[in-house]
Design a protein around this motif. Structure first.
Motif, PDB file in Angstrom:
ATOM      1  N   GLY A   1       8.726  37.370 -31.479  1.00  0.00           N
ATOM      2  CA  GLY A   1       7.468  36.630 -31.686  1.00  0.00           C
ATOM      3  C   GLY A   1       6.463  37.654 -31.388  1.00  0.00           C
ATOM      4  O   GLY A   1       5.098  37.232 -31.294  1.00  0.00           O
ATOM      5  N   ARG A   2       6.711  39.028 -31.230  1.00  0.00           N
ATOM      6  CA  ARG A   2       5.455  39.943 -30.825  1.00  0.00           C
ATOM      7  C   ARG A   2       5.496  41.087 -31.989  1.00  0.00           C
ATOM      8  O   ARG A   2       6.317  41.778 -31.793  1.00  0.00           O
ATOM      9  CB  ARG A   2       5.777  40.659 -29.658  1.00  0.00           C
ATOM     10  CG  ARG A   2       4.643  41.692 -29.309  1.00  0.00           C
ATOM     11  CD  ARG A   2       3.187  41.235 -29.243  1.00  0.00           C
ATOM     12  NE  ARG A   2       2.514  42.044 -28.228  1.00  0.00           N
ATOM     13  CZ  ARG A   2       2.256  43.227 -28.645  1.00  0.00           C
ATOM     14  NH1 ARG A   2       1.933  43.702 -30.006  1.00  0.00           N
ATOM     15  NH2 ARG A   2       1.260  43.974 -27.679  1.00  0.00           N
ATOM     16  N   GLY A   3       4.526  41.042 -33.023  1.00  0.00           N
ATOM     17  CA  GLY A   3       4.224  42.073 -33.840  1.00  0.00           C
ATOM     18  C   GLY A   3       3.521  43.152 -33.187  1.00  0.00           C
ATOM     19  O   GLY A   3       2.720  42.987 -32.345  1.00  0.00           O
ATOM     20  N   GLY A   4       3.651  44.342 -34.070  1.00  0.00           N
ATOM     21  CA  GLY A   4       2.829  45.495 -33.620  1.00  0.00           C
ATOM     22  C   GLY A   4       1.489  45.441 -34.089  1.00  0.00           C
ATOM     23  O   GLY A   4       1.217  44.855 -35.100  1.00  0.00           O
ATOM     24  N   ARG A   5       0.370  45.922 -33.016  1.00  0.00           N
ATOM     25  CA  ARG A   5      -0.948  45.805 -33.408  1.00  0.00           C
ATOM     26  C   ARG A   5      -1.661  47.156 -33.476  1.00  0.00           C
ATOM     27  O   ARG A   5      -1.109  48.034 -32.700  1.00  0.00           O
ATOM     28  CB  ARG A   5      -1.598  44.807 -32.327  1.00  0.00           C
ATOM     29  CG  ARG A   5      -1.017  43.433 -32.575  1.00  0.00           C
ATOM     30  CD  ARG A   5      -1.415  42.645 -31.192  1.00  0.00           C
ATOM     31  NE  ARG A   5      -0.667  41.362 -31.059  1.00  0.00           N
ATOM     32  CZ  ARG A   5      -0.576  40.896 -29.894  1.00  0.00           C
ATOM     33  NH1 ARG A   5      -1.005  41.369 -28.851  1.00  0.00           N
ATOM     34  NH2 ARG A   5       0.119  39.891 -29.802  1.00  0.00           N
ATOM     35  N   ALA A   6      -2.805  47.330 -33.891  1.00  0.00           N
ATOM     36  CA  ALA A   6      -3.380  48.654 -33.845  1.00  0.00           C
ATOM     37  C   ALA A   6      -3.591  49.144 -32.395  1.00  0.00           C
ATOM     38  O   ALA A   6      -3.609  49.924 -32.047  1.00  0.00           O
ATOM     39  CB  ALA A   6      -4.695  48.505 -34.714  1.00  0.00           C
TER      40      ALA A   6
END
Length: 278
Positions: free
Chosen positions: A217-222
Motif C-alpha cells: 500500500g506504499r509506493g515510492g515518492r520523490a
C-alpha cells in the motif's frame, strides 16, 4: 526540523524536474543556497525565480565537462563556496534486448550517467579539497546493485556509479569530504510515469507502485529520495562515506519475493536428517 543545511551551498544537476527540483525546494527550505543545473531552461529558470535569492539557474548539460565546471564555479562566485554536490541528472536511456541495443544509445546513456557523475565529482573535489570539507551525493539505482531491474545500459551505468562512489570516497576521506550515493527503486516521478505513456500521471504511477511494493500500500515518492539526499548532504551523516543508501522498501533484500522457509520445521542436519538429536 528546519535549518539542517543552514549556511551551506549546494549544486544540483538535473534540477528542473523530478528528484532534482524536489531537492532544490527542500534544500532551500532547510537553509541552503542552491545552484540548479539542467538542459530544460524554461522550467529551471522558473523554479529559480520561485525560490528567490537563495537560488540560481545555469544551463548545464552534464555530458559537457565545461558546463559542469561552470556550474560549480557559479556556486563559488555567487555564494562563496560549495558544500554539497548532488549528481542527480539522469535518463532511462537505451531500452531493449542486448542483441539489438544500438551502440550510440549505449554510449549516450553512459555519457549522462557515468561521465556526468565523474565530472560532478571531479569539479566538486577541485573546490572542496582546499576547504577540507564537503558532501558529494550521486544517484545510482536498485538496478545498480541487483541484476534484472533495469535496461542493460542503465543498469551497467548505475553499477558504475556505485564503483565511482566507493573509489572517490576512499580518496577524498583524507580531505574531510564524504561521498555517497542513493539507490531508489521505481518511484512516482515523471520519468517512471513516462514508461506507461504519460509523464504527468504521477498519482496513477504511485498507486501502481503501491500495489507492487514490499511495503504493501506504499509506493515510492520523490520525497523519499530527497529525504535521503538531505540526510547524506547534512552534517547528520558526518561519519557516513562510501555508502549506497537504498530507498526501495526493502526490495533488494528479497522482500518482494516469497519468504523462504516461512513455516516452522524440524532442524535439518546432515544428509537431510531431521531433529536436534539426529
Amino acid at each position: 526540523m528546519a535549518g539542517r543545511l543552514e549556511g551551506k551551498v549546494a549544486a544540483i544537476t538535473g534540477a528542473a524536474s523530478g528528484f532534482g527540483a524536489a531537492a532544490a525546494r527542500r534544500f532551500v527550505l532547510e537553509g541552503a543556497k542552491v545552484v540548479m543545473g539542467d538542459i530544460q531552461d524554461a522550467p529551471g529558470q522558473a523554479l529559480a525565480d520561485e525560490l528567490g535569492d537563495a537560488a540560481r539557474y545555469v544551463h548545464c548539460d552534464v555530458t559537457i565537462e565545461e558546463q559542469v565546471a561552470n556550474m560549480v564555479d557559479t556556486a563559488v562566485s555567487e555564494f562563496g563556496q560549495l558544500d554539497i554536490m548532488y549528481n542527480n541528472a539522469g535518463i532511462v536511456g537505451s531500452v531493449g534486448p542486448i542483441a539489438t541495443t544500438p551502440a550510440d544509445e549505449w554510449k549516450r546513456t553512459f555519457d549522462i550517467h557515468v561521465h556526468g557523475t565523474f565530472y560532478g565529482c571531479k569539479h566538486a573535489a577541485r573546490v572542496m579539497i582546499p576547504r577540507k570539507a564537503g558532501s558529494i551525493v550521486s544517484m545510482t539505482s536498485t538496478a545498480g546493485i541487483m541484476g534484472g531491474l533495469g535496461p542493460h545500459a542503465y543498469a551497467a551505468a548505475k553499477h558504475a556509479i556505485v564503483g565511482i562512489t566507493k573509489n572517490v570516497a576512499a580518496e577524498l576521506a583524507q580531505h574531510g569530504i564524504r561521498v555517497n550515493c542513493i539507490a531508489p527503486a521505481g518511484m512516482a516521478t515523471a520519468m517512471v510515469a513516462a514508461l506507461s505513456g504519460d509523464h504527468t500521471a504521477i498519482e496513477e504511477t504511485e498507486k501502481a507502485l503501491a500495489l507492487a511494493s514490499p511495503l504493501k500500500g506504499r509506493g515510492g515518492r520523490a520525497d523519499d529520495v530527497v529525504n535521503a539526499a538531505l540526510w547524506l548532504a547534512s552534517d547528520e551523516a558526518g561519519y557516513t562515506s562510501g555508502h549506497t543508501l537504498t530507498t526501495d522498501a526493502g526490495y533488494t533484500t528479497g522482500a518482494a519475493f516469497p519468504t523462504p522457509f516461512a513455516e516452522r520445521e524440524d532442524f535439518v542436519a546432515e544428509a537431510g536428517k531431521r531433529g536436534m538429536d539426529s
